[in-house]
Design a protein around this motif. Structure first.
Motif, PDB file in Angstrom:
ATOM      1  N   UNK A  35       0.923  -1.110   0.019  1.00 17.60           N
ATOM      2  CA  UNK A  35      -0.040   0.093  -0.004  1.00 17.60           C
ATOM      3  C   UNK A  35       0.908   1.372  -0.202  1.00 17.60           C
ATOM      4  N   UNK A  36       0.539   2.041  -0.847  1.00 14.96           N
ATOM      5  CA  UNK A  36       1.239   3.268  -0.967  1.00 14.96           C
ATOM      6  C   UNK A  36       0.771   4.300   0.159  1.00 14.96           C
ATOM      7  N   UNK A  37       0.458   5.463  -0.458  1.00 15.24           N
ATOM      8  CA  UNK A  37       0.156   6.615   0.765  1.00 15.24           C
ATOM      9  C   UNK A  37      -1.405   6.713   0.527  1.00 15.24           C
ATOM     10  N   UNK A  38      -2.170   6.202   1.282  1.00 15.81           N
ATOM     11  CA  UNK A  38      -3.612   6.215   1.057  1.00 15.81           C
ATOM     12  C   UNK A  38      -4.306   6.890   2.080  1.00 15.81           C
ATOM     13  N   UNK A  39      -4.863   8.124   1.637  1.00 17.28           N
ATOM     14  CA  UNK A  39      -6.043   8.893   2.467  1.00 17.28           C
ATOM     15  C   UNK A  39      -7.275   8.849   1.754  1.00 17.28           C
ATOM     16  N   UNK A  40      -8.235   8.549   2.865  1.00 18.12           N
ATOM     17  CA  UNK A  40      -9.738   8.709   2.186  1.00 18.12           C
ATOM     18  C   UNK A  40     -10.650   8.782   3.640  1.00 18.12           C
TER      19      UNK A  40
END
Lengths: 281, 286
Positions: A35-40
């Motif tokens: 997983x990279x850089x996930x924002x949600x």
């Protein structure tokens, strides 16, 4: 990253209905970054579908969201509390119903088991479990064993088990990937009905673009290697949806095309963006 | 009327459940080999034995005819020594096997849970389980003499390994997805043991028990026969020294029948407890 796509949606509900907040989430196994850089942010009461190419670490993301595995970087928080282990307000429906249900327990006992620690009274547990089983249409099968039921019915048991647990949020990991097309449609409609009926928040991971668009209030499109957010799309298809008429609309086709292109290119295509953008806004 | 409804409803459901279970065994009845062919196989062996005993190939003193042996067995059934020996053997066997279970099952499960423990102990376990236990008999005999303690020690040394190893595999066979389900729904440790671990490990642990039970019986009789502890093996040895060949065979047949009964009982237990298991269900429907 996605905030630039939906600046208004990102700002307005910030104080009011943020349920699950994912910030800069990353997961690596040794040198291998999954997983990279996930924002949600998942809003309370919404149906979010996470869609991406196969092998995009969708399941890993879901495991991080549920606290089954811990992320390498970033945080997941549910109602402001950082998730480090599965929270009590969360339930999961797994893809593989044949392995996620206990063959040694009846349908009713499978649904009642998670309630044992919170509800001491057995009659009360049974009442809650029966309500959930009635909700998914399995009233007449409660004394049977999972392996005596069809695949679709087994997945209904798993859904009932999640519902009876009375969670604020239900995570679903490709829940309909192992059933036939007809059953899949039925289960999708059942899930939509439950969501509207009970006002629960659902995050559903799928590799099926049609399914994602059909079900979701918002579709989170993921890109590959490492997994990152490509786009977050509001569907605006309304609460009442129909397998035939909704899928025949122009909006559905546009959304479907947009998601398809984003998954294929791993980015928002500049040419398609101008066509697809009005449909989303 | 309204009072009747829930009652009749559960009755119907209960009926459906027994029906489903009976359905399974009905299918089994159709396909499984019945008692008839089994009896024919036994009769065949007896016939072969009879023919061999009267043939010029063997000396009739060393191989008595089955009829003579069964006459001897009937004769033994009238003696107190036979039943006392049988009782002693079964008692020692049961204590030895119970000790194997008490040590082997928890140890196997604990080792099996941890990959590290499994790998670390692999050489030790492979080493000990390959030692022919009977070779240790003189040593154990020296320690305890011709007593039941000697026998029980021998039983544990011989029969603990299949239980330990099956339990190790059993611990590894617990469905990982179910472990996640239990974590997600925050199910308590006690419930986890009761509703996840116990049902999950029963098949392999009970298979280990079947292997261990047979091995324990063999070792009990061997320890009696060679080591001189009281029981069926010692009686057999006495008969041998007295040149009572039919009685020797009668005791050997007794041991075989005990083994058969023990195994049948354990298979019955597995079918009863694990009726939901895909393997048991498959066995029934094939």
């Amino acid at each position: 990253m996605n905030n630039s796509q939906t600046p208004l949606a990102g700002r307005v509900p910030a104080q009011t209905d943020e349920l699950l907040v994912v910030e800069n989430l990353g997961k690596s196994y040794g040198d291998h970054q999954v997983l990279g850089d996930i924002s949600v942010t998942v809003r309370s009461g919404e149906f979010m579908c996470i869609v991406g190419p196969s092998g995009a670490g969708k399941t890993t993301l879901l495991q991080c969201l549920s606290g089954l595995i811990n992320p390498t970087s970033g945080t997941v928080s549910l109602r402001g509390k950082v998730v480090t282990e599965p929270p009590a307000e969360m339930a999961i429906v797994f893809q593989d119903y044949s392995r996620s249900l206990m063959p040694w327990l009846s349908v009713l006992d499978n649904v009642m088991l998670p309630l044992r620690s919170a509800t001491k009274d057995k009659a009360e547990r049974k009442k809650k479990a029966m309500e959930a089983l009635i909700e998914v249409g399995l009233k007449d099968h409660v004394e049977k064993y999972p392996w005596q039921l069809s695949g679709g019915m087994q997945q209904r048991v798993a859904i009932a088990r999640a519902l009876a647990y009375a969670p604020a949020i239900v995570l679903m990991d490709e829940p309909f990937a192992s059933v036939d097309a007809q059953t899949r449609g039925d289960l999708e409609d059942l899930t939509l009905k439950l969501k509207n009926h009970l006002g629960i928040t659902i995050v559903l991971v799928t590799h099926d673009i049609d399914e994602a668009v059909y079900l979701a209030d918002r579709v989170l499109v993921l890109g590959n290697k490492p997994t990152q957010v490509v786009d977050l799309i509001e569907t605006h298809l309304g609460t009442e949806r129909d397998q035939i008429s909704t899928k025949a609309t122009r909006e559905f086709a546009q959304l479907r095309t947009r998601v398809y292109q984003e998954i294929r290119h791993g980015d928002i295509p500049s040419s398609a963006g101008s066509v697809a953008a009005p449909a989303a806004s | 009327m309204s009072e009747m409804t829930p009652k009749s409803n559960t009755a119907v459901l209960a009926g459906a459940r027994t029906k489903a279970r009976k359905g399974g065994s009905a299918v089994a009845g159709r396909r499984r080999v019945g008692i008839g062919p089994k009896l024919i196989a036994i009769a065949g062996v007896l016939l072969l034995w009879q023919l061999l005993s009267v043939s010029p190939l063997v000396d009739s003193d060393s191989l008595p005819a089955p009829v003579t042996v069964f006459a001897a067995l009937l004769g033994l059934w009238g003696t107190g020594a036979y039943w006392a020996a049988l009782g002693t053997t079964l008692q020692v066997w049961a204590i030895g096997l119970a000790l194997c279970a008490v040590i082997g099952v928890p140890a196997g499960l604990l080792i099996g849970v941890s990959m590290r423990a499994t790998q670390s102990t692999r050489w030790v376990i492979d080493f000990f389980r390959t030692i022919p236990t009977i070779a240790l008999l003189p040593l154990v005999l020296l320690l305890f003499g011709a007593t039941s303690r000697m026998e029980i020690t021998m039983i544990v040394l011989a029969a603990i390994w299949p239980l330990l190893i099956q339990s190790m595999y059993a611990a590894k066979q617990v469905e990982p997805l179910l472990k996640w389900v239990f974590r997600v729904f925050r199910i308590s440790t006690m419930d986890r043991l009761r509703f996840l671990w116990a049902p999950s490990v029963t098949l392999l642990v009970s298979t280990g028990m079947r292997l261990a039970a047979t091995m324990a019986l063999l070792m009990t009789i061997a320890a009696e026969y060679i080591g001189g502890a009281p029981g069926l093996g010692l009686e057999l040895s006495h008969m041998e020294q007295a040149f009572k060949r039919p009685e020797v065979f009668a005791y050997a047949i007794t041991a075989g029948m005990i083994g058969l009964l023990i195994n049948a009982a354990l298979v019955l237990f597995q079918r009863r407890v694990l009726w939901w298991h895909p393997i048991i269900r498959g066995e029934r429907s094939e």
